[in-house]
Scaffold this motif. Structure first.
Motif, mmCIF file in Angstrom:
data_model
loop_
_atom_site.group_PDB
_atom_site.id
_atom_site.type_symbol
_atom_site.label_atom_id
_atom_site.label_comp_id
_atom_site.label_asym_id
_atom_site.label_seq_id
_atom_site.Cartn_x
_atom_site.Cartn_y
_atom_site.Cartn_z
ATOM 1 N N PHE A 141 0.867 -1.273 0.032
ATOM 2 C CA PHE A 141 0.009 -0.010 -0.054
ATOM 3 C C PHE A 141 1.047 1.005 0.038
ATOM 4 N N PRO A 142 0.364 2.483 -0.515
ATOM 5 C CA PRO A 142 1.206 3.719 -0.242
ATOM 6 C C PRO A 142 1.058 4.123 1.096
ATOM 7 N N SER A 143 2.211 4.487 1.685
ATOM 8 C CA SER A 143 2.491 4.765 3.017
ATOM 9 C C SER A 143 1.492 6.168 3.331
ATOM 10 N N SER A 144 0.891 6.255 4.499
ATOM 11 C CA SER A 144 0.037 7.199 4.958
ATOM 12 C C SER A 144 -0.959 7.604 3.942
ATOM 13 N N GLU A 145 -1.554 6.454 3.313
ATOM 14 C CA GLU A 145 -2.452 6.744 2.229
ATOM 15 C C GLU A 145 -3.773 7.810 2.501
ATOM 16 N N ILE A 146 -4.252 7.601 3.652
ATOM 17 C CA ILE A 146 -5.395 8.476 4.084
ATOM 18 C C ILE A 146 -4.997 9.841 4.339
ATOM 19 N N TYR A 147 -3.897 10.080 4.311
ATOM 20 C CA TYR A 147 -3.242 11.695 4.318
ATOM 21 C C TYR A 147 -2.715 12.103 3.064
ATOM 22 N N GLY A 148 -2.822 11.199 1.871
ATOM 23 C CA GLY A 148 -2.499 11.718 0.608
ATOM 24 C C GLY A 148 -1.228 11.075 0.381
ATOM 25 N N GLY A 149 -0.687 10.199 1.167
ATOM 26 C CA GLY A 149 0.691 9.440 0.770
ATOM 27 C C GLY A 149 1.773 10.344 1.108
ATOM 28 N N GLU A 204 17.623 9.634 -1.425
ATOM 29 C CA GLU A 204 17.169 9.765 -2.682
ATOM 30 C C GLU A 204 16.401 11.013 -3.284
ATOM 31 N N ILE A 205 17.144 11.610 -4.150
ATOM 32 C CA ILE A 205 16.298 12.743 -4.822
ATOM 33 C C ILE A 205 15.244 12.227 -5.707
ATOM 34 N N VAL A 206 15.832 11.346 -6.602
ATOM 35 C CA VAL A 206 14.762 10.526 -7.688
ATOM 36 C C VAL A 206 14.508 9.366 -7.333
ATOM 37 N N THR A 207 13.276 9.121 -6.732
ATOM 38 C CA THR A 207 12.717 7.832 -6.459
ATOM 39 C C THR A 207 11.496 7.626 -7.452
ATOM 40 N N LYS A 208 11.648 6.346 -7.919
ATOM 41 C CA LYS A 208 10.759 5.818 -8.905
ATOM 42 C C LYS A 208 10.608 4.519 -9.054
ATOM 43 N N ASN A 209 9.662 4.084 -10.102
ATOM 44 C CA ASN A 209 9.204 2.583 -10.313
ATOM 45 C C ASN A 209 8.960 1.697 -8.986
ATOM 46 N N PHE A 210 8.027 2.362 -8.279
ATOM 47 C CA PHE A 210 7.154 1.599 -7.343
ATOM 48 C C PHE A 210 8.487 1.252 -6.167
ATOM 49 N N ILE A 211 8.644 0.226 -5.621
ATOM 50 C CA ILE A 211 9.366 -0.199 -4.381
ATOM 51 C C ILE A 211 10.592 -0.252 -4.948
ATOM 52 N N ALA A 230 5.717 10.611 -0.723
ATOM 53 C CA ALA A 230 6.591 9.882 -1.820
ATOM 54 C C ALA A 230 7.481 9.009 -1.253
ATOM 55 N N SER A 231 8.046 8.135 -2.219
ATOM 56 C CA SER A 231 8.753 6.901 -1.868
ATOM 57 C C SER A 231 8.854 6.240 -0.642
ATOM 58 N N ALA A 232 7.589 6.138 -0.069
ATOM 59 C CA ALA A 232 7.253 5.273 1.098
ATOM 60 C C ALA A 232 6.115 4.282 0.937
ATOM 61 N N TRP A 233 6.404 3.086 1.101
ATOM 62 C CA TRP A 233 5.232 2.154 0.951
ATOM 63 C C TRP A 233 5.182 1.034 2.273
ATOM 64 N N THR A 283 13.802 3.577 -3.405
ATOM 65 C CA THR A 283 13.024 4.257 -2.293
ATOM 66 C C THR A 283 14.240 4.726 -1.255
ATOM 67 N N CYS A 284 13.685 5.718 -0.045
ATOM 68 C CA CYS A 284 14.513 6.299 0.805
ATOM 69 C C CYS A 284 14.884 5.317 1.864
ATOM 70 N N GLU A 285 13.934 4.349 2.136
ATOM 71 C CA GLU A 285 13.835 3.532 3.263
ATOM 72 C C GLU A 285 13.704 2.059 2.496
ATOM 73 N N PHE A 286 14.691 1.271 2.941
ATOM 74 C CA PHE A 286 14.724 -0.051 2.147
ATOM 75 C C PHE A 286 15.479 -0.926 2.974
#
Length: 457
Positions: free
Chosen positions: A33-41, A196-203, A43-46, A206-209
């Motif tokens: 799931f997108p992290s914190s989805e109920i608050y709009g998510g 990471e400045i550029v986070t992409k391609n789903f998981i 970026a880069s957190a899942w 990401t900044c936390e891994f």
């Protein structure tokens, strides 16, 4: 006139669609799931849902078993996420762990200078809007925080950007307490953080891994031999995971790509829907790390060979794989949409190795009445000690099969009226959709054998 699409464009569109389908499946079925989805998510957190955490834990357990339980020359540790800040000075991260960044003066977007198309790098123009780019500047990727109530330079620490340093600073502790002899390895699984400045391609980025790393300590004269050994071992590991070999390859780092500590380095790359990307690194780190930590700490980190009485700083062969990237690799490799000609239908299926599947066995009563539901529940409870099970009595049996196919359940058991007569059930196989009749007492041994003998068709 309509513009004609090329085969390359069609392939790219198909790959994008597959990636979109995987992301949709992960959200819909409770993998990720997108992290914190109920608050709009954020970026880069899942967040990993019920099925996702089971899949991730199984991949980790598979790796840990291969690296430690099945070997007598590798031990494990679990080092702290926050370490003394001098660790990161010694490792070179404070000085070298940077990305070159440029900003567009017009659209204000930020890019990694070394990852932009070559023509944009030469022209100094933005790949997004064509505007003028700033000169590149270095940006350190480590997250800073403070330890204690006062936020000053003396309390500043970092969230670790890799797990390896926790192994190096514990090298002497492990040697003294575990009675290991070179050559030997230390394995660790844990979280790491990179701004990471550029986070992409789903998981994928990401900044936390999470990383699965193993550092293998060898005599300096044997580094090349062990480097080649671990290249072979790590590629063989993915075959055991059931990953298709044509979607894996080695990529050697060129002289201008080698990290400051590396004598030689190879990546194992996987062909994701968005292209070939790094999955795991295999590096010859020489004795750089131990020598730097010895210098900065003032502690002797040499190894004494009790037979030859030779004292030396070992060389290190590193295998560093991303656990979160491995989750995406497994999902990408397993995902398929198959036409079922007999039913005139398309089924979505995850061809996961049975050892990785979040649910091993689905158990269904053909109908809910006449005691079949109670009998099915009894059989399901009898399987729980050995396998992860899921009980489902809702809907047509075909639809229940499809739901389990979509989450990668390799085996399904159906209890029907014949079960009441002769204590047999129908065992269905996910990949082939074949069904066989089998006695209830034989279920556990048969499924165990199927898991051991599994081969991806």
């Amino acid at each position: 006139m309509a513009q004609k699409t090329t085969g390359k464009e069609e392939s790219r569109a198909a790959d994008t669609k597959q990636m979109d389908n995987i992301v949709s499946l992960c959200k819909r079925r409770g993998f990720i799931f997108p992290s914190s989805e109920i608050y709009g998510g954020l970026a880069s957190a899942w967040d990993y849902g019920p099925l996702g955490v089971e899949l991730k834990n199984r991949i980790e357990a598979f790796w840990w078993k291969e690296m430690t339980r099945l070997r007598d020359d590798i031990v494990g540790i679990d080092a702290a996420i926050m370490m003394h800040p001098r660790v990161w000075e010694a490792s070179g991260h404070v000085e070298n762990f940077t990305d070159p960044l440029v900003d567009c003066k017009e659209c204000k977007q930020r890019f990694r200078a070394d990852q932009m198309p070559e023509e944009n790098q030469k022209s100094g123009r933005c790949p997004n809007c064509g505007g003028e780019l700033t000169a590149p500047r270095q940006f350190n990727l480590m997250f800073k925080t403070h330890l204690g109530p006062v936020e000053d330079d003396a309390s500043q620490v970092y969230l670790r950007p890799e797990t390896a340093q926790g192994i190096y600073v514990n090298f002497k502790n492990v040697v003294q307490t575990s009675r290991v002899k070179i050559p030997f390895g230390i394995a660790q699984v844990g979280k790491a953080f990179r701004n990471e400045i550029v986070t992409k391609n789903f998981i994928f980025r990401t900044c936390e891994f999470e990383q699965m790393e193993m550092q293998f300590f060898v005599h300096p004269s044997e580094d090349v031999k062990w480097f080649e050994y671990w290249k072979e071992q790590r590629m063989a590991y993915y075959a055991k995971l059931g990953i298709r070999p044509d979607r894996l390859r080695f990529k050697q780092h060129g002289p201008d790509e080698l990290a400051h500590y590396a004598k030689d380095a190879f990546d194992i790359e996987f062909e994701f829907p968005f292209g070939w990307r790094e999955l795991e690194g295999i590096h010859n780190r020489t004795n750089y790390d131990l020598s730097r930590h010895s210098e900065f700490s003032g502690k002797d980190l040499t190894y004494l060979d009790e037979v030859s009485r030779e004292r030396y700083l070992p060389y290190i062969i590193e295998t560093s794989a991303g656990l979160t990237r491995s989750v995406l690799m497994v999902l990408s490799d397993a995902y398929d949409e198959e036409t079922v000609e007999a039913e005139g239908d398309v089924r979505t299926v995850l061809h996961l190795h049975p050892a990785l599947a979040p649910v091993t066995v689905g158990v269904f009563p053909l109908v809910k009445k006449d005691g079949l539901a109670e009998l099915a529940q009894e059989i399901e409870r009898g399987l729980r000690d050995d396998f992860t099970t899921f009980y489902d009595q809702g809907g047509a049996i075909g639809r229940r099969y499809r739901r389990q196919d979509e989450i990668g359940t390799p085996y399904c058991i159906t209890i029907d009226y014949q079960t009441k007569e002769d204590n047999t059930v129908t065992l269905r196989f996910r990949d082939s959709m074949e069904q066989v009749r089998i006695g209830v007492p034989e279920l556990i041994s048969r499924i165990r054998q199927e898991i051991r003998d599994y081969k991806r068709v």
